[in-house]
Design a protein around this motif. Structure first.
Motif, PDB file in Angstrom:
ATOM      1  N   ASP A  44       0.715  -1.109   0.166  1.00  0.00           N
ATOM      2  CA  ASP A  44      -0.096   0.055  -0.056  1.00  0.00           C
ATOM      3  C   ASP A  44       0.905   1.172  -0.019  1.00  0.00           C
ATOM      4  O   ASP A  44       2.239   1.273   0.347  1.00  0.00           O
ATOM      5  N   ALA A  45       0.048   2.383  -0.350  1.00  0.00           N
ATOM      6  CA  ALA A  45       0.906   3.692  -0.584  1.00  0.00           C
ATOM      7  C   ALA A  45       1.750   3.963   0.753  1.00  0.00           C
ATOM      8  O   ALA A  45       2.880   4.497   0.750  1.00  0.00           O
ATOM      9  N   SER A  85       3.091   1.992   3.360  1.00  0.00           N
ATOM     10  CA  SER A  85       3.879   1.374   3.493  1.00  0.00           C
ATOM     11  C   SER A  85       5.112   1.520   2.503  1.00  0.00           C
ATOM     12  O   SER A  85       6.511   1.703   3.298  1.00  0.00           O
ATOM     13  N   PHE A  86       4.720   1.779   1.509  1.00  0.00           N
ATOM     14  CA  PHE A  86       6.057   2.119   0.378  1.00  0.00           C
ATOM     15  C   PHE A  86       6.584   3.318   0.810  1.00  0.00           C
ATOM     16  O   PHE A  86       7.815   3.616   0.641  1.00  0.00           O
ATOM     17  N   GLU A  87       5.557   4.507   1.099  1.00  0.00           N
ATOM     18  CA  GLU A  87       6.269   5.637   1.455  1.00  0.00           C
ATOM     19  C   GLU A  87       7.225   5.816   2.814  1.00  0.00           C
ATOM     20  O   GLU A  87       8.437   6.224   2.778  1.00  0.00           O
ATOM     21  N   LYS A  88       6.709   5.040   3.612  1.00  0.00           N
ATOM     22  CA  LYS A  88       7.576   4.719   5.065  1.00  0.00           C
ATOM     23  C   LYS A  88       8.836   3.884   4.496  1.00  0.00           C
ATOM     24  O   LYS A  88       9.966   4.396   4.949  1.00  0.00           O
ATOM     25  N   MET A  89       8.708   2.884   3.789  1.00  0.00           N
ATOM     26  CA  MET A  89      10.070   1.921   3.307  1.00  0.00           C
ATOM     27  C   MET A  89      10.924   2.997   2.605  1.00  0.00           C
ATOM     28  O   MET A  89      12.154   2.947   2.861  1.00  0.00           O
ATOM     29  N   PHE A  90      10.463   3.876   1.816  1.00  0.00           N
ATOM     30  CA  PHE A  90      11.234   4.560   0.751  1.00  0.00           C
ATOM     31  C   PHE A  90      12.063   5.687   1.688  1.00  0.00           C
ATOM     32  O   PHE A  90      13.240   5.782   1.540  1.00  0.00           O
TER      33      PHE A  90
END
Length: 299
Positions: free
Chosen positions: A260-261, A263-268
């Motif tokens: 999801d957006a 989680s991806f933003e946090k990982m990035f």
């Protein structure tokens, strides 16, 4: 091959047989092109063209030649003969064999787009060097004169005998397909060199890690937009559907993990912070080394 020699110079004034024709394709490494251009820029004053030896490997069946390296060979041309420095050619090849024993002589190169009778004589010499295979002759148009286009014409040829008697002067050059292919490790360097043509100084500098990351993200975004536009045009009936492209897009999308957006933003952001930390530590280490070096000079 009967030849007349003088000191360390080989004078190609006679002929020998030409091997039978074997169709094949050529793969050229970009390093070869840069070496040829460097040789041409360093040529003697008044010299119209330069020549050299091509090195590489052949496939097991001999249908494909990969040109990986080259070295220059001094030569002189006049109205009556062409002289090639045979001793320099053999010495350079022996030195290269110590470093890359798998690479062999596959042919020769010359600048300019014109083929003449001297080209046939030199081709005959290199044919004897690579027998029983065909010698590849690579030409690079450094004058940008091919069909009026402002690009360097790159062509590869092999020779075939013409007439009853098999003489080097009685041969014709046959074009063979060639392709410039580079390794993944060379991609970054070629992309940096490609940016030099857009600058007024015609120079390119090394990019930082952040610049590389920015360029990579921009390229990915551009590719995603291009694929999305193509899919939308197919759905609207403006573009014909292509099954091969559809399967390729499906395979590419299927390997992307479903995230999801948020989680991806946090990982990035986490990976970006790690990258910034590495850059900070590298700059700090560089500064400490510089200070230590200056202190040593004072002491």
């Amino acid at each position: 091959m009967p030849l007349s020699t003088k000191s360390s110079t080989l004078h190609l004034t006679s002929t020998s047989g030409v091997p039978a024709f074997r169709p094949f394709t050529c793969v050229i490494n970009p390093v070869v092109l840069f070496s040829i251009l460097d040789h041409y820029l360093r040529r003697n004053e008044g010299q119209e063209r330069v020549i050299g030896t091509l090195l590489g490997v052949r496939s097991d069946d001999g249908t494909e030649v990969e040109i990986r390296n080259c070295f220059n060979v001094p030569h002189q041309e006049n109205d009556s003969e062409v002289a090639v420095d045979m001793e320099h050619h053999r010495a350079m090849f022996e030195l290269h064999q110590r470093v890359n024993p798998k690479e062999v002589i596959v042919g020769w190169y010359a600048t300019g787009s014109q083929l003449n009778s001297y080209s046939a004589l030199i081709q005959d010499f290199y044919s004897s060097e690579v027998a029983p295979f065909q010698a590849v002759h690579l030409t690079m148009d450094t004058d940008l004169a091919v069909k009026g286009t402002q690009t360097m014409g790159l062509q590869t040829h092999i020779s075939a005998p013409v007439g009853v008697s098999a003489k080097s002067g009685n041969c014709m050059f046959l074009p063979v397909p060639c392709e410039v292919r580079y390794f993944d490790a060379e991609r970054s360097g070629l992309e940096i060199l490609a940016t030099a043509k857009d600058s007024d100084e015609r120079t390119a500098s090394l990019l930082s890690d952040m610049d590389h990351l920015e360029i990579a993200i921009a390229k990915v975004q551009e590719m995603l937009e291009r694929v999305s536009q193509y899919v939308q045009q197919v759905l609207n009936g403006k573009e014909p559907a292509n099954n091969a492209i559809g399967r390729y897009i499906m395979d590419s999308v299927s390997v992307v993990p479903k995230v999801d957006a948020t989680s991806f933003e946090k990982m990035f952001n986490s990976h970006l912070q790690d990258l910034l930390m590495v850059v900070y530590l590298a700059n700090m280490t560089r500064t400490q080394l510089s200070v230590a070096e200056r202190l040593n000079t004072l002491v």
